[in-house]
Design a protein around this motif. Structure first.
Motif, PDB file in Angstrom:
ATOM      1  N   LEU A 196     -49.029 106.080  32.724  1.00 42.99           N
ATOM      2  CA  LEU A 196     -48.931 107.360  33.421  1.00 42.99           C
ATOM      3  C   LEU A 196     -50.158 108.250  33.285  1.00 42.99           C
ATOM      4  O   LEU A 196     -50.365 109.141  34.110  1.00 42.99           O
ATOM      5  CB  LEU A 196     -47.693 108.123  32.924  1.00 42.99           C
ATOM      6  CG  LEU A 196     -46.350 107.442  33.197  1.00 42.99           C
ATOM      7  CD1 LEU A 196     -45.210 108.306  32.679  1.00 42.99           C
ATOM      8  CD2 LEU A 196     -46.170 107.176  34.684  1.00 42.99           C
ATOM      9  N   ASN A 197     -50.956 108.045  32.249  1.00 41.89           N
ATOM     10  CA  ASN A 197     -52.144 108.890  32.086  1.00 41.89           C
ATOM     11  C   ASN A 197     -53.301 108.069  31.527  1.00 41.89           C
ATOM     12  O   ASN A 197     -53.963 108.468  30.571  1.00 41.89           O
ATOM     13  CB  ASN A 197     -51.848 110.079  31.161  1.00 41.89           C
ATOM     14  CG  ASN A 197     -53.034 111.020  31.038  1.00 41.89           C
ATOM     15  OD1 ASN A 197     -53.771 111.225  31.996  1.00 41.89           O
ATOM     16  ND2 ASN A 197     -53.227 111.579  29.849  1.00 41.89           N
ATOM     17  N   GLY A 198     -53.520 106.917  32.118  1.00 41.43           N
ATOM     18  CA  GLY A 198     -54.597 106.077  31.621  1.00 41.43           C
ATOM     19  C   GLY A 198     -54.956 104.991  32.617  1.00 41.43           C
ATOM     20  O   GLY A 198     -54.383 104.901  33.710  1.00 41.43           O
ATOM     21  N   PRO A 199     -55.889 104.120  32.251  1.00 37.05           N
ATOM     22  CA  PRO A 199     -56.355 103.066  33.157  1.00 37.05           C
ATOM     23  C   PRO A 199     -55.393 101.881  33.173  1.00 37.05           C
ATOM     24  O   PRO A 199     -54.439 101.827  32.388  1.00 37.05           O
ATOM     25  CB  PRO A 199     -57.693 102.675  32.532  1.00 37.05           C
ATOM     26  CG  PRO A 199     -57.479 102.908  31.061  1.00 37.05           C
ATOM     27  CD  PRO A 199     -56.612 104.130  30.975  1.00 37.05           C
ATOM     28  N   PRO A 200     -55.638 100.915  34.040  1.00 39.66           N
ATOM     29  CA  PRO A 200     -54.831  99.692  34.017  1.00 39.66           C
ATOM     30  C   PRO A 200     -54.891  99.034  32.641  1.00 39.66           C
ATOM     31  O   PRO A 200     -55.898  99.121  31.932  1.00 39.66           O
ATOM     32  CB  PRO A 200     -55.487  98.819  35.092  1.00 39.66           C
ATOM     33  CG  PRO A 200     -56.134  99.797  36.027  1.00 39.66           C
ATOM     34  CD  PRO A 200     -56.617 100.918  35.145  1.00 39.66           C
ATOM     35  N   VAL A 201     -53.807  98.380  32.255  1.00 38.08           N
ATOM     36  CA  VAL A 201     -53.713  97.794  30.928  1.00 38.08           C
ATOM     37  C   VAL A 201     -52.766  96.601  30.987  1.00 38.08           C
ATOM     38  O   VAL A 201     -51.891  96.533  31.858  1.00 38.08           O
ATOM     39  CB  VAL A 201     -53.205  98.851  29.914  1.00 38.08           C
ATOM     40  CG1 VAL A 201     -51.800  99.299  30.266  1.00 38.08           C
ATOM     41  CG2 VAL A 201     -53.271  98.342  28.490  1.00 38.08           C
ATOM     42  N   GLU A 202     -52.962  95.640  30.093  1.00 35.28           N
ATOM     43  CA  GLU A 202     -52.048  94.501  30.023  1.00 35.28           C
ATOM     44  C   GLU A 202     -51.159  94.661  28.798  1.00 35.28           C
ATOM     45  O   GLU A 202     -51.641  94.785  27.670  1.00 35.28           O
ATOM     46  CB  GLU A 202     -52.814  93.188  29.939  1.00 35.28           C
ATOM     47  CG  GLU A 202     -51.893  91.967  29.947  1.00 35.28           C
ATOM     48  CD  GLU A 202     -52.644  90.656  30.084  1.00 35.28           C
ATOM     49  OE1 GLU A 202     -52.281  89.694  29.381  1.00 35.28           O
ATOM     50  OE2 GLU A 202     -53.605  90.607  30.889  1.00 35.28           O
ATOM     51  N   ILE A 203     -49.837  94.664  29.019  1.00 38.19           N
ATOM     52  CA  ILE A 203     -48.861  94.846  27.948  1.00 38.19           C
ATOM     53  C   ILE A 203     -47.817  93.748  28.046  1.00 38.19           C
ATOM     54  O   ILE A 203     -47.264  93.500  29.129  1.00 38.19           O
ATOM     55  CB  ILE A 203     -48.191  96.237  28.041  1.00 38.19           C
ATOM     56  CG1 ILE A 203     -49.231  97.351  27.846  1.00 38.19           C
ATOM     57  CG2 ILE A 203     -47.073  96.376  27.013  1.00 38.19           C
ATOM     58  CD1 ILE A 203     -48.676  98.752  28.029  1.00 38.19           C
ATOM     59  N   ASP A 204     -47.568  93.073  26.943  1.00 35.56           N
ATOM     60  CA  ASP A 204     -46.583  91.986  26.881  1.00 35.56           C
ATOM     61  C   ASP A 204     -46.878  90.902  27.910  1.00 35.56           C
ATOM     62  O   ASP A 204     -45.963  90.270  28.462  1.00 35.56           O
ATOM     63  CB  ASP A 204     -45.163  92.526  27.089  1.00 35.56           C
ATOM     64  CG  ASP A 204     -44.756  93.524  26.019  1.00 35.56           C
ATOM     65  OD1 ASP A 204     -45.177  93.339  24.857  1.00 35.56           O
ATOM     66  OD2 ASP A 204     -44.032  94.488  26.337  1.00 35.56           O
ATOM     67  N   GLY A 205     -48.168  90.704  28.212  1.00 35.23           N
ATOM     68  CA  GLY A 205     -48.562  89.677  29.160  1.00 35.23           C
ATOM     69  C   GLY A 205     -48.427  90.087  30.606  1.00 35.23           C
ATOM     70  O   GLY A 205     -48.702  89.279  31.507  1.00 35.23           O
ATOM     71  N   ASN A 206     -48.029  91.332  30.866  1.00 35.98           N
ATOM     72  CA  ASN A 206     -47.864  91.828  32.232  1.00 35.98           C
ATOM     73  C   ASN A 206     -48.950  92.850  32.550  1.00 35.98           C
ATOM     74  O   ASN A 206     -49.294  93.682  31.713  1.00 35.98           O
ATOM     75  CB  ASN A 206     -46.489  92.481  32.406  1.00 35.98           C
ATOM     76  CG  ASN A 206     -45.360  91.503  32.163  1.00 35.98           C
ATOM     77  OD1 ASN A 206     -45.356  90.403  32.716  1.00 35.98           O
ATOM     78  ND2 ASN A 206     -44.398  91.895  31.328  1.00 35.98           N
ATOM     79  N   LYS A 207     -49.490  92.765  33.756  1.00 35.58           N
ATOM     80  CA  LYS A 207     -50.557  93.672  34.164  1.00 35.58           C
ATOM     81  C   LYS A 207     -49.976  94.973  34.709  1.00 35.58           C
ATOM     82  O   LYS A 207     -49.247  94.979  35.698  1.00 35.58           O
ATOM     83  CB  LYS A 207     -51.445  92.993  35.201  1.00 35.58           C
ATOM     84  CG  LYS A 207     -52.233  91.820  34.623  1.00 35.58           C
ATOM     85  CD  LYS A 207     -53.188  91.224  35.640  1.00 35.58           C
ATOM     86  CE  LYS A 207     -54.005  90.096  35.014  1.00 35.58           C
ATOM     87  NZ  LYS A 207     -54.963  89.501  35.979  1.00 35.58           N
ATOM     88  N   TRP A 208     -50.321  96.059  34.018  1.00 34.40           N
ATOM     89  CA  TRP A 208     -49.877  97.393  34.414  1.00 34.40           C
ATOM     90  C   TRP A 208     -50.970  98.079  35.233  1.00 34.40           C
ATOM     91  O   TRP A 208     -52.165  97.842  35.021  1.00 34.40           O
ATOM     92  CB  TRP A 208     -49.588  98.243  33.178  1.00 34.40           C
ATOM     93  CG  TRP A 208     -48.311  97.926  32.456  1.00 34.40           C
ATOM     94  CD1 TRP A 208     -47.785  96.698  32.203  1.00 34.40           C
ATOM     95  CD2 TRP A 208     -47.429  98.876  31.874  1.00 34.40           C
ATOM     96  NE1 TRP A 208     -46.616  96.811  31.499  1.00 34.40           N
ATOM     97  CE2 TRP A 208     -46.371  98.148  31.277  1.00 34.40           C
ATOM     98  CE3 TRP A 208     -47.420 100.255  31.779  1.00 34.40           C
ATOM     99  CZ2 TRP A 208     -45.320  98.768  30.612  1.00 34.40           C
ATOM    100  CZ3 TRP A 208     -46.381 100.880  31.120  1.00 34.40           C
ATOM    101  CH2 TRP A 208     -45.331 100.136  30.548  1.00 34.40           C
ATOM    102  N   GLU A 209     -50.553  98.965  36.117  1.00 31.74           N
ATOM    103  CA  GLU A 209     -51.480  99.790  36.881  1.00 31.74           C
ATOM    104  C   GLU A 209     -51.765 101.079  36.113  1.00 31.74           C
ATOM    105  O   GLU A 209     -51.024 101.457  35.201  1.00 31.74           O
ATOM    106  CB  GLU A 209     -50.874 100.120  38.247  1.00 31.74           C
ATOM    107  CG  GLU A 209     -50.536  98.892  39.078  1.00 31.74           C
ATOM    108  CD  GLU A 209     -49.623  99.231  40.236  1.00 31.74           C
ATOM    109  OE1 GLU A 209     -50.143  99.706  41.266  1.00 31.74           O
ATOM    110  OE2 GLU A 209     -48.393  99.049  40.105  1.00 31.74           O
TER     111      GLU A 209
END
Length: 641
Positions: A498-511
């Protein structure tokens, strides 16, 4: 001659008989009242909202408990009268308060018979003043109301004055400003006397003037008032709601209890409406709890902790509202008894028990020095009921009020005498014991005493997870899966930092926060210095530390295909505990979530949403919420056979 009896004539005859009976009973009835110490001086300011008017009915029924020095009309951000420069907003004519006092006058003879300390209607009328009501935050000019507050604060009596802001604090602020301008040499004297109790913050005058110019003034700001405000049915347990529902209100307050109670503005069906302002004076009730002198102790108006430059609502058992609602049965029964006082003579009413604790009959908190492993004997022997009702006893540990974080074993919890075993881990800490004595009258009434055990020795270090789930806060989390298999077959759909760049968490790509088809305008904050509990992996920690903050947060995902979705949200606490509810698609999915202490985080959910309009909306209400991420999974159709 018309044979029908006029209803107004009949009602007048009925209440006339009651009043005569009350006067007669007052003349002949010997009585025992609650122990009386000097009553706190009180000035209440009100914006006239309907819940203020409900609170004022209860306030007048307890007018014997304090020395009322002012009842003052004021404005708020919700209500003001308007003037040459400002249009009115939802203003209720000030005559409502005079009308309530007129109804008080009709029941005054019976009230006074039950306690001669009730002020006369004329005395109350002399305390009514119009303050600053022109617009929100109006403190431009002195008014009769602000002058009255200043007069009481400047008088020669050094005893404290409780200034209650049921609406905005602007009339109080104007009084203080007049003192600053006209009597700057008396500011230190006034700072020691003034005790402010604000229901929320209903204008900017507290932050922008009072706390800047009067930094030493004592100030409580309640956010737990919502426990008995408009949303009470969303907050209370089903058992608690029974004390506020239509059937209880009709029997105990609205019907057959005289003109003052019948003036109470309940819902049309009789349900309790709202008394969000009552905690301001409930704080001064149940004196045996000692919360008047010590806000951290907790009482009918809530429990408070020092934060920044004021006292703020503190949670009990991680629930902010529990600090008020734990007493709900007692204060509602007490109110019902006062309703009886309005129409019945002393002999036909119930009155509170009188507690004697360890041979002490005062309201004072008993402080006993002890040591780890000792056994402390406590006794309520000698306690009595003025109406000769049977008494029952309950001793219990108020964990949140003391500095020892766990229970202390109590032997004979429900007996007149009890024995407390002091845990060895309580070394150097305090344990608060509450004694409740309740009679079997109708309604049953409760009195209180507090005993504080001061345990000698060096303090044992407070566990970082005291009051929380130790297993959760201590166990590192580095991998989280999707929704449970028993709820269906799911595939990862979207994750948004919600307040940052794309990131990978638990093997899933977040926006990131610039993701398309997503809207959130809440304040963006980054707090990487806070140690997270439980510990987690670096990517998830970065996401949690960057968050969106608001008292009424709102996040919407758009362009969502029709289907069934499971939604998680990441929430955390970066400083002081908060409590809030979360809704999805307009339905509450997490009620009264307690954020925990600094660093505590949670992934809440999954919550199921059947999307037909292309959007998923998540909102919060209550305290300030920190949202760090949204994680959405989509249901996969079952494989065909």
């Amino acid at each position: 001659m018309n044979a029908r009896i006029n209803k107004k004539m009949l009602a007048g005859w009925f209440y006339g008989v009651l009043i005569i009976g009350c006067f007669f009973s007052f003349a002949v009835q010997g009585q025992v009242h609650r122990q009386k110490s000097r009553k706190p001086r009180v000035i209440a300011t009100t914006d006239g909202e309907i819940d203020d008017r409900c609170s004022m009915i209860r306030f007048l029924m307890y007018a014997n408990e304090w020395d009322i020095r002012g009842l003052i009309h004021s404005s708020s951000k919700y209500h003001w009268k308007g003037d040459d420069k400002h249009e009115a907003k939802s203003w209720h004519p000030v005559a409502w308060l005079d009308e309530q006092i007129d109804k008080y006058a009709e029941v005054y003879p019976c009230l006074k018979q039950n306690d001669p300390d009730y002020p006369s209607p004329d005395d109350l009328r002399k305390q009514v003043f119009v303050g600053n009501i022109g617009y929100v935050g109006d403190m431009e000019q002195p008014t009769p109301g602000s002058r009255r507050i200043a007069e009481v604060l400047l008088d020669s009596d050094p005893s404290e004055v409780w200034l209650q802001a049921w609406g905005g604090s602007n009339t109080i602020a104007r009084a203080l400003k007049s003192i600053e301008e006209e009597h700057p040499d008396r500011m230190a004297y006034v700072s020691k006397k003034a005790k402010l109790f604000l229901i929320a913050n209903q204008d900017d005058t507290c932050d922008e003037y009072i706390l800047k110019k009067w930094p030493d003034v004592f100030l409580i700001q309640s956010s737990a008032f919502g426990a008995i405000a408009y949303s009470w049915q969303k907050i209370m347990t089903p058992e608690q709601q029974k004390l506020f529902d239509a059937s209880w209100m009709k029997v105990n307050i609205l019907s057959g209890h005289g003109p003052l109670c019948s003036m109470y503005e309940a819902h049309d069906d009789g349900r309790f409406r709202s008394e969000g302002d009552s905690p301001a004076f409930m704080h001064l009730m149940a004196p045996g709890l000692g919360s008047i002198e010590h806000p951290t102790y907790g009482g009918w108006g809530g429990r408070f902790m020092r934060a920044d430059n004021r006292w703020r609502s503190a949670p009990d058992d991680r629930d902010r509202y529990k600090s008020i609602l734990r007493w709900a049965e007692a204060f509602q029964n007490d109110w019902a008894a006062r309703a009886d006082w309005c129409v019945r003579p002393y002999a036909q009413c119930n009155h509170n028990p009188v507690i004697v604790c360890n041979q002490d009959r005062t309201h004072k908190v008993l402080e006993l020095s002890t040591y780890p492993g000792s056994k402390i004997k406590l006794s309520a022997g000698g306690s009595f009921d003025p109406d000769q009702n049977k008494l029952s006893y309950h001793w219990w540990v108020y964990k949140d009020a003391g500095s020892y974080w766990a229970d202390a074993p109590i032997q004979d919890t429900y007996s007149v005498d009890a024995t407390i075993t002091v845990p060895k881990e309580a070394s150097g800490r305090t344990i608060h014991i509450i004694l409740e004595v309740t009679d079997d009258g109708a309604p049953p009434l409760t009195a209180y005493r507090r005993v504080i055990l001061k345990v000698s020795g060096e303090p044992v270090e407070l566990p970082a997870d005291a009051g929380a789930d130790p297993a959760y806060l201590r166990t590192p989390i580095t991998k989280l899966g999707g929704p449970p298999q028993e709820t269906g077959r799911w595939t990862f759909y979207r994750g948004i930092n919600l307040n940052g760049p794309p990131v990978e968490i638990d093997g899933n790509k977040w926006e990131g926060d610039d993701a398309p088809n997503f809207l959130c305008e809440d304040r963006a904050i980054h707090s990487p210095q806070v140690r997270l509990r439980p510990p987690t992996d670096e990517a998830r920690a970065r996401m949690i530390h960057s968050f969106r903050w608001n008292g009424r947060a709102s996040m919407t995902l758009t362009g969502v295909p029709r289907g069934t979705y499971a939604v998680y949200t990441y929430v955390w606490e970066d400083n002081n505990p908060e409590q809030f509810s979360i809704s999805m698609q307009g339905r509450i999915v997490a009620r009264n979530h307690y954020s925990g202490t600094e660093g505590e985080w949670h992934r809440l959910g999954p919550w199921i949403a059947d999307v037909t309009d292309g959007s998923i909306t998540i909102t919060s209400d209550g305290g300030a919420a920190n949202f760090s991420g949204i994680e959405v999974w989509r249901s996969k159709p079952s494989p065909s056979r």
